[in-house]
Design a protein around this motif. Structure first.
Motif, short mmCIF file in Angstrom:
data_model
loop_
_atom_site.label_atom_id
_atom_site.label_comp_id
_atom_site.label_asym_id
_atom_site.label_seq_id
_atom_site.Cartn_x
_atom_site.Cartn_y
_atom_site.Cartn_z
N GLY A 67 2.76 14.35 0.83
CA GLY A 67 3.67 14.08 1.93
C GLY A 67 4.99 14.79 1.78
O GLY A 67 5.94 14.47 2.47
N GLY A 68 5.08 15.74 0.87
CA GLY A 68 6.36 16.38 0.62
C GLY A 68 6.29 17.89 0.68
O GLY A 68 5.25 18.48 0.88
N ASN A 69 7.44 18.49 0.49
CA ASN A 69 7.54 19.94 0.51
C ASN A 69 8.80 20.31 -0.24
O ASN A 69 9.89 19.95 0.15
N GLY A 70 8.66 21.04 -1.34
CA GLY A 70 9.82 21.41 -2.12
C GLY A 70 10.48 20.21 -2.75
O GLY A 70 9.85 19.44 -3.48
N ASN A 71 11.78 20.01 -2.46
CA ASN A 71 12.53 18.91 -3.05
C ASN A 71 12.45 17.63 -2.23
O ASN A 71 13.08 16.64 -2.56
N PHE A 72 11.70 17.68 -1.13
CA PHE A 72 11.51 16.49 -0.29
C PHE A 72 10.14 15.90 -0.58
O PHE A 72 9.15 16.62 -0.71
N ASN A 73 10.07 14.57 -0.68
CA ASN A 73 8.81 13.95 -1.06
C ASN A 73 8.67 12.58 -0.43
O ASN A 73 9.64 11.87 -0.23
N VAL A 74 7.42 12.24 -0.10
CA VAL A 74 7.09 10.89 0.36
C VAL A 74 6.11 10.31 -0.64
O VAL A 74 4.99 10.77 -0.75
N SER A 75 6.57 9.32 -1.39
CA SER A 75 5.69 8.74 -2.42
C SER A 75 5.01 7.48 -1.94
O SER A 75 4.22 6.88 -2.66
N ALA A 76 5.30 7.06 -0.70
CA ALA A 76 4.74 5.81 -0.19
C ALA A 76 3.24 5.86 0.00
O ALA A 76 2.57 4.83 0.03
N GLY A 77 2.67 7.04 0.15
CA GLY A 77 1.25 7.12 0.46
C GLY A 77 0.40 7.75 -0.63
O GLY A 77 -0.71 8.19 -0.36
N VAL A 78 0.91 7.80 -1.87
CA VAL A 78 0.17 8.44 -2.94
C VAL A 78 -1.07 7.63 -3.29
O VAL A 78 -0.98 6.46 -3.67
N SER A 79 -2.24 8.21 -3.17
CA SER A 79 -3.49 7.52 -3.52
C SER A 79 -4.61 8.56 -3.58
O SER A 79 -4.43 9.71 -3.20
N ILE A 80 -5.76 8.12 -4.05
CA ILE A 80 -6.93 9.00 -4.05
C ILE A 80 -7.46 9.09 -2.62
O ILE A 80 -7.67 8.06 -1.97
N PRO A 81 -7.65 10.28 -2.07
CA PRO A 81 -8.12 10.41 -0.69
C PRO A 81 -9.45 9.71 -0.47
O PRO A 81 -10.31 9.68 -1.36
N LEU A 82 -9.63 9.12 0.71
CA LEU A 82 -10.88 8.44 1.04
C LEU A 82 -12.08 9.37 0.93
O LEU A 82 -13.18 8.96 0.58
N THR A 83 -11.86 10.65 1.25
CA THR A 83 -12.98 11.60 1.23
C THR A 83 -13.50 11.86 -0.18
O THR A 83 -14.58 12.42 -0.34
N VAL A 84 -12.74 11.45 -1.19
CA VAL A 84 -13.17 11.63 -2.58
C VAL A 84 -13.84 10.37 -3.13
O VAL A 84 -14.64 10.42 -4.06
#
Length: 550
Positions: free
Chosen positions: A427-444
């Motif tokens: 959910g991020g790019n460079g120095n910007f980040n979204v850690s609220a959704g970090v998880s193993i993808p459903l497709t895996v």
């Protein structure tokens, strides 16, 4: 002899029906009938409603199925393909499936390239799994470009009657990040919505901007935590802007900001837990800061901030360093004696509110190793190894100070191969980040990672953690002595029980039962404090089950 034959026949018929029971210490597990319909392995247990259990299945890369089971027998009643309609000739991509007040919704997204709009829509399933022909528009988010369209993140309210959704996207040319948050009721009507475009200055030294977490509580209040940090080179200081944004239902969702005062430390990550006592508990890891204002980045310990929602005051802010005994288990005695800090490879697994108002924070060693992609473009295949090793168990008193800590010794990994790296975006790019959704993808899920990690159970003041382990580790709690999980299909369940001082008692099956189903701790649904819906399998045999703490 005749009596023995009759007993054997009765046992054989019991096994043949597929309904079996299993017990380890004070945890009982019962399984339903074998799932013989092979269209899609279960990758998520959605919930239980209308005397039925709903689960999500996946076959191949993107063929999803809604699986419906009877609650009592846990028998498969139907297995319906999820065929989403198109919008302006474009296929809707699967995002999420959820139950809101006994109503099942599938949620999908589609990007309109010409208009630069990222859409999110919801479609209801009937109780029997028939997809409605009515589509509800949930988001129509304006973005800068396709590659910066961002992502959607989902949270259910504690009573599972509301759905909180956040969309974040980057606007690089404006040096800004936009987030939108909406709270939906069980008809997907919007009860609350807010949108904000936050400017940032990534020219600053060691600059980072993170949306750490978001949540909704039992009052339908909405919370967002943002963390902005940088190093002031002139003052040689670490500037940490750590804020809680509150939108209260009773105040008509007017934005309120609580500043959490952090000095001479860097916040590494953050998770929150809303409690029935009208407080918000915020926990995570922090690092120390050098005299020149540069953060060390490694984990110094665990912090805890309690926000009184009646006053919006931070009642306490405690920083608890890892004690020597915990460091020895994580780093080894030599490095612990030298005062070394812990590598930043641990993510918060879960937060548990204790009966006395304190907290138990479970943090797990997690690492993803991405191998070299073979092939070209959309036909590339990438090997990925998911590693989930030891858990740090940190018990905090009601005032946020350390009560005790210990380490669950385990060594687990699972390797999968995925089509290209498209799924692996963050959910991020460079120095910007979204850690609220970090998880193993459903497709895996369904390919191995769901066998990893563990399920914590807290009841009557006692913490229990159940996970899959190598049967050669029977009786072992020393992290230096454990063997890796190896083939997870041949693993056995083990239970770590903690007393009120944090001492561990390990409970293993008396004997490893041959051909016993293997639990998948990554796929479960917590019904209440003592009952869980689980999924287990062995080779081609799959079953739903109930796990109950007696």
């Amino acid at each position: 002899m005749k009596k023995q034959l009759l007993l054997f026949f009765a046992f054989f018929m019991f096994c043949l029906t597929g309904y079996s029971q299993y017990k380890i210490e004070n945890i009982g597990i019962s399984y339903g009938e074998e799932i013989t319909e092979e269209k899609g392995k279960i990758i998520k247990i959605i919930g239980e409603a209308n005397n039925k259990i709903y689960a999500l299945g996946l076959k191949g890369k993107k063929d999803y199925f809604l699986k419906i089971f009877s609650s009592k027998e846990m028998k498969l009643l139907s297995n319906k393909p999820i065929v989403l309609p198109e919008i302006d000739g474009k296929e809707i991509g699967f995002e999420e499936i959820t139950i809101l007040n006994n109503r099942v919704y599938v949620i999908g997204s589609v990007y309109q390239r010409k208009e630069k709009i990222f859409n999110l829509v919801g479609i209801e399933f009937s109780e029997d799994g028939v997809l409605s022909n009515k589509m509800v528009a949930m988001f129509e988010s304006q973005v800068a470009k396709s590659s910066d369209r961002g992502g959607f993140y989902f949270k259910q309210s504690p009573d599972e009657n509301k759905l909180l959704v956040m969309h974040t996207a980057l606007f690089e040319k404006e040096d800004a990040m936009k987030y939108e948050i909406k709270l939906f009721d069980d008809s997907l009507n919007v009860n609350f919505a807010t949108e904000n475009k936050v400017s940032y200055d990534d020219s600053k030294k060691d600059y980072q901007f993170t949306i750490s977490d978001f949540d909704v509580n039992f009052k339908n209040d909405v919370f967002l935590i943002v963390n902005e940090g940088y190093r002031d080179n002139k003052k040689k200081e670490k500037i940490e802007k750590f804020e809680l944004h509150i939108f209260k239902n009773q105040n008509k969702y007017k934005k309120e900001v609580v500043n959490i005062d952090v000095k001479d430390k860097e916040i590494i990550n953050c998770k929150m837990l809303s409690t029935n006592k009208n407080t918000l508990q915020i926990v995570g890891f922090y690092s120390s800061v050098r005299e020149n204002g540069k953060a060390n980045k490694e984990l110094k310990g665990v912090y805890n901030a309690t926000i009184n929602l009646a006053t919006n005051i931070n009642d306490n802010l405690k920083f608890n360093e890892f004690d020597y005994e915990t460091k020895v288990k994580l780093l080894g005695e030599r490095r612990a004696k030298k005062g070394k800090d812990v590598k930043p490879l641990y993510e918060i697994h879960s937060i548990i509110e204790k009966n006395d108002g304190g907290l138990i924070v479970l943090s797990e060693y997690r690492m993803v190793v991405v191998g070299q992609t073979q092939g070209f473009g959309p036909l590339g295949f990438t090997p990925i190894t998911y590693i989930t090793n030891e858990m740090i168990v940190t018990c905090l008193k009601s005032d946020g100070s350390l009560d005790w800590s210990n380490v669950v010794a385990k060594d687990q990994s699972a390797a999968v191969t995925v089509l290209s790296l498209g799924f692996f975006g963050t959910g991020g790019n460079g120095n910007f980040n979204v850690s609220a959704g970090v998880s193993i993808p459903l497709t895996v899920m369904g390919k191995g990672p769901e066998y990893l990690s563990g399920i914590p159970i807290y009841k009557d003041g006692q913490l229990n953690i159940i996970f899959n382990d190598n049967k050669k580790n029977k009786g072992i709690t020393d992290i230096e002595e454990i063997k890796s999980l190896g083939n997870y299909n041949n693993s056995v369940p083990t239970l770590f029980v903690f007393d009120d001082k944090g001492l561990i008692t390990r409970k293993d099956p008396e004997e490893a039962i041959k051909n016993e189903l293997v639990m998948r701790p990554g796929i479960f649904y917590r019904k209440n404090e003592k009952e869980f819906l689980i999924y287990a399998s062995r080779k081609s045999e799959d079953k739903l089950g109930r796990m109950i703490l007696n």
